[in-house]
Design a protein around this motif. Structure first.
Motif, PDB file in Angstrom:
ATOM      1  N   TYR A 226      48.767  43.053  32.590  1.00  0.00           N
ATOM      2  CA  TYR A 226      47.367  42.667  32.698  1.00  0.00           C
ATOM      3  C   TYR A 226      47.115  41.382  33.086  1.00  0.00           C
ATOM      4  O   TYR A 226      48.123  39.801  31.599  1.00  0.00           O
ATOM      5  N   ASP A 227      46.639  40.548  34.357  1.00  0.00           N
ATOM      6  CA  ASP A 227      45.827  39.185  34.410  1.00  0.00           C
ATOM      7  C   ASP A 227      44.633  39.060  33.172  1.00  0.00           C
ATOM      8  O   ASP A 227      45.021  37.278  32.647  1.00  0.00           O
ATOM      9  N   LEU A 228      44.314  40.273  33.134  1.00  0.00           N
ATOM     10  CA  LEU A 228      42.469  39.739  32.734  1.00  0.00           C
ATOM     11  C   LEU A 228      42.580  41.117  31.618  1.00  0.00           C
ATOM     12  O   LEU A 228      42.410  42.048  31.837  1.00  0.00           O
ATOM     13  N   LEU A 230      39.318  42.369  29.738  1.00  0.00           N
ATOM     14  CA  LEU A 230      37.966  42.399  29.997  1.00  0.00           C
ATOM     15  C   LEU A 230      36.825  42.705  28.796  1.00  0.00           C
ATOM     16  O   LEU A 230      37.019  44.347  29.405  1.00  0.00           O
ATOM     17  N   GLN A 256      45.418  36.705  27.990  1.00  0.00           N
ATOM     18  CA  GLN A 256      44.719  37.497  28.728  1.00  0.00           C
ATOM     19  C   GLN A 256      43.448  37.897  28.637  1.00  0.00           C
ATOM     20  O   GLN A 256      42.482  38.144  29.509  1.00  0.00           O
ATOM     21  N   THR A 285      31.922  43.682  35.634  1.00  0.00           N
ATOM     22  CA  THR A 285      32.771  44.179  36.358  1.00  0.00           C
ATOM     23  C   THR A 285      32.722  44.203  37.660  1.00  0.00           C
ATOM     24  O   THR A 285      33.361  44.356  38.487  1.00  0.00           O
ATOM     25  N   ILE A 289      33.922  40.518  38.514  1.00  0.00           N
ATOM     26  CA  ILE A 289      35.677  40.841  39.073  1.00  0.00           C
ATOM     27  C   ILE A 289      35.721  41.746  40.117  1.00  0.00           C
ATOM     28  O   ILE A 289      37.058  41.792  40.263  1.00  0.00           O
ATOM     29  N   LEU A 293      39.180  40.221  42.806  1.00  0.00           N
ATOM     30  CA  LEU A 293      39.565  41.183  42.587  1.00  0.00           C
ATOM     31  C   LEU A 293      40.132  42.212  44.456  1.00  0.00           C
ATOM     32  O   LEU A 293      41.142  41.887  45.153  1.00  0.00           O
ATOM     33  N   LEU A 298      43.047  37.929  41.149  1.00  0.00           N
ATOM     34  CA  LEU A 298      42.936  39.104  39.823  1.00  0.00           C
ATOM     35  C   LEU A 298      44.019  40.110  40.714  1.00  0.00           C
ATOM     36  O   LEU A 298      43.808  41.001  41.677  1.00  0.00           O
ATOM     37  N   HIS A 300      45.601  42.370  38.360  1.00  0.00           N
ATOM     38  CA  HIS A 300      45.384  43.983  37.324  1.00  0.00           C
ATOM     39  C   HIS A 300      44.289  43.658  36.045  1.00  0.00           C
ATOM     40  O   HIS A 300      44.888  42.840  35.469  1.00  0.00           O
ATOM     41  N   VAL A 301      43.459  44.653  36.336  1.00  0.00           N
ATOM     42  CA  VAL A 301      42.786  43.541  35.021  1.00  0.00           C
ATOM     43  C   VAL A 301      41.901  45.279  34.574  1.00  0.00           C
ATOM     44  O   VAL A 301      42.135  46.561  35.232  1.00  0.00           O
ATOM     45  N   CYS A 331      43.232  47.810  39.794  1.00  0.00           N
ATOM     46  CA  CYS A 331      44.014  46.686  40.555  1.00  0.00           C
ATOM     47  C   CYS A 331      44.071  46.231  42.013  1.00  0.00           C
ATOM     48  O   CYS A 331      42.910  47.488  42.740  1.00  0.00           O
TER      49      CYS A 331
END
Lengths: 334, 334
Positions: A226-228, A230, A256, A285, A289, A293, A298, A300-301, A331
């Motif tokens: 994951y990049d993030l 959350l 992350q 989100t 987010i 995305l 980003l 993959h979160v 993603c």
């Protein structure tokens, strides 16, 4: 498809069809203001009570998401929705105006990802063509219910969190969009023996850790995927506790990790340890987010919504606060 | 498989693996007493508060169903559970003692069939091997929350219903048993513009009518398909209203209809119009109806759990009561 003990992997083309967000005045002045669809400049949102204001937030977000997705209300096969108010009434008063098949859910602040996870499972297994996930919270309706009369004005400790005034909704379907829903993990209830209603982040961190660890195990992943990662919402107190617990379990998420309760407000806003409430994770989100995305900033979160299953009467009976966390992985689609 | 706008048909061998029930003292003296598994002879069920007593009802029913089904707790893939208390805390305090993946739901008295419907959909679509549906209510925890302090002792009108003290739980799986789960229908929220918290049956009847009518339409059935159409809980006031509404829609259910709130108590018990509460429909269905299906005294039963989505604060704001009903069809398997 269920994998491991608590997770689902969505192999059957599950996408975020569209999202919409509506927020109150303090959130409209925060750092993410440009990422929200509807901004209300006063806390009643044109209604006569805070509960009705909360309904208005969700009502306007649902109307917005239907318009943005260019669908009709009758295209929605099923909905999963809830909020923080006793008997989730703001939600019920929105849905009584619709004919959308309705499952009411309650997971405190974890409701946002509980509803998105159920929507994704239903679409993945063809139990719904289009599923609607909706949640909301309102600072004033939550404050008087969980803590003190809103007018009371007692000082708060720095560990307290500020319930976000906002509603975030999402539509899930098979139609290819820029955001695919990859997987999700349902929580188990974890009680860390905490009983301070002014320190929810510390209470919820162990539940978040359990869900994140199980997510990795069930899906054979590690934090680097994951990049993030959350959470929503551990804020400034709970976040370091989560990182510490997972380090002890062999997972380093310190690079992350971020938290919706930290992102939604700036340091100079009067929010103590940061935001909370089921609207917080939903609007961050589905507003912020989602944009990152779509822009492929980003890839993959993992969104982990945490709920403190708090009830004032039970705390007066000297009980501690059970908590839960539900996770959904998003993603950027190719 | 979803059929029509609100229903699912379960073609994939969905069975009631096992059920268990626990009830309080008044229910233990009622006409169905021999059909319940666990009878408590005092309202605290050995605990220190009514909320904890409600947890004890659900806790003991879950332990019982696991024992009766000869499974382990870890065999349960997922659970759907809730109750009437704010933030469904009795449920949370039971599940924090387990590691069962948990989705919290809220549908007032419709929670029993909401949880059984979600469990059935999950098993039908292989999203769960064994799903647990659990719900509870307690007369005293509900009374003080929804109406007046329990010690207040004000007289009640004959339209009032008596919240059942009890918990009913069910396990759903693919394993063939004597009871198959045939189909189910999710509700939409219907508000009949009623605002009397002492006449829930009249408020809920239109929601029950909508769900039953849609069930017939979605599945191509008429009332004659069922030996019993069992609402839970319209009691003596709401039941004739339901029959009248459906007659006006072209469906005569007068021969098949009965109501959990009428069955669980006898006329000489002090319960006004009859029982209510999400424990009522659960213990009547999982205790009494299950036995009649196993003995093949009933072949096809439609259980329609009705929820008044009542909140005292909103009623003080002069709002009316939105309602919902969820239905599940059970049949005696060959």
């Amino acid at each position: 498809m269920k994998v491991g003990s608590q997770s689902w992997k969505f192999n059957n083309n599950v996408y975020l069809l569209e999202t919409a967000t509506a927020v109150g005045p303090l959130e409209s002045q925060g750092p993410l203001k440009d990422d929200f669809d509807i901004l209300y400049d006063e806390p009643y949102c044109g209604q006569k009570s805070w509960e009705q204001a909360e309904s208005q937030l969700m009502r306007s977000a649902i109307q917005k998401v239907i318009n943005k997705a260019k669908i009709k209300e009758s295209d929605i096969s099923v909905s999963f929705a809830g909020d923080l108010v006793n008997q989730i009434v703001p939600t019920h008063y929105v849905f009584r105006e619709t004919n959308i098949p309705f499952f009411g859910i309650y997971g405190a602040c974890s409701t946002s990802m509980e509803s998105l996870l159920l929507s994704s499972i239903f679409v993945d297994s063809d139990n719904a063509k289009i599923a609607l996930a909706a949640t909301s919270s309102h600072n004033s309706s939550a404050e008087r219910q969980y803590r003190n009369p809103t007018e009371y004005g007692g000082p708060k400790p720095d560990t307290a969190q500020y319930t976000v005034t906002g509603s975030g909704v999402a539509l899930v379907s098979h139609k290819k969009t820029k955001i695919r829903i990859e997987s999700g993990t349902v929580g188990i209830i974890v009680d860390a023996a905490q009983n301070d209603a002014n320190d929810m982040g510390s209470a919820m961190a162990p539940a978040a850790a359990q869900t994140i660890k199980q997510h990795f195990q069930d899906l054979g992943l590690d934090p680097s995927y994951y990049d993030l990662i959350l959470t929503g919402d551990l804020a400034t107190c709970g976040s370091p506790i989560l990182i510490d617990i997972l380090k002890g379990e062999g997972y380093d998420i310190s690079q992350q990790h971020n938290d919706c309760g930290k992102l939604i407000f700036s340091d100079d806003q009067p929010v103590f340890a940061g935001g909370s409430g089921c609207g917080c994770c939903a609007v961050v989100t589905y507003g912020h987010i989602k944009k990152l995305l779509e822009e492929k900033k980003l890839k993959h979160v993992l969104v982990v919504a945490t709920g403190a299953l708090l009830n004032p009467i039970i705390l007066q009976q000297k009980e501690t606060i059970p908590c839960i966390a539900h996770a959904v992985a998003l993603c950027a689609a190719d």
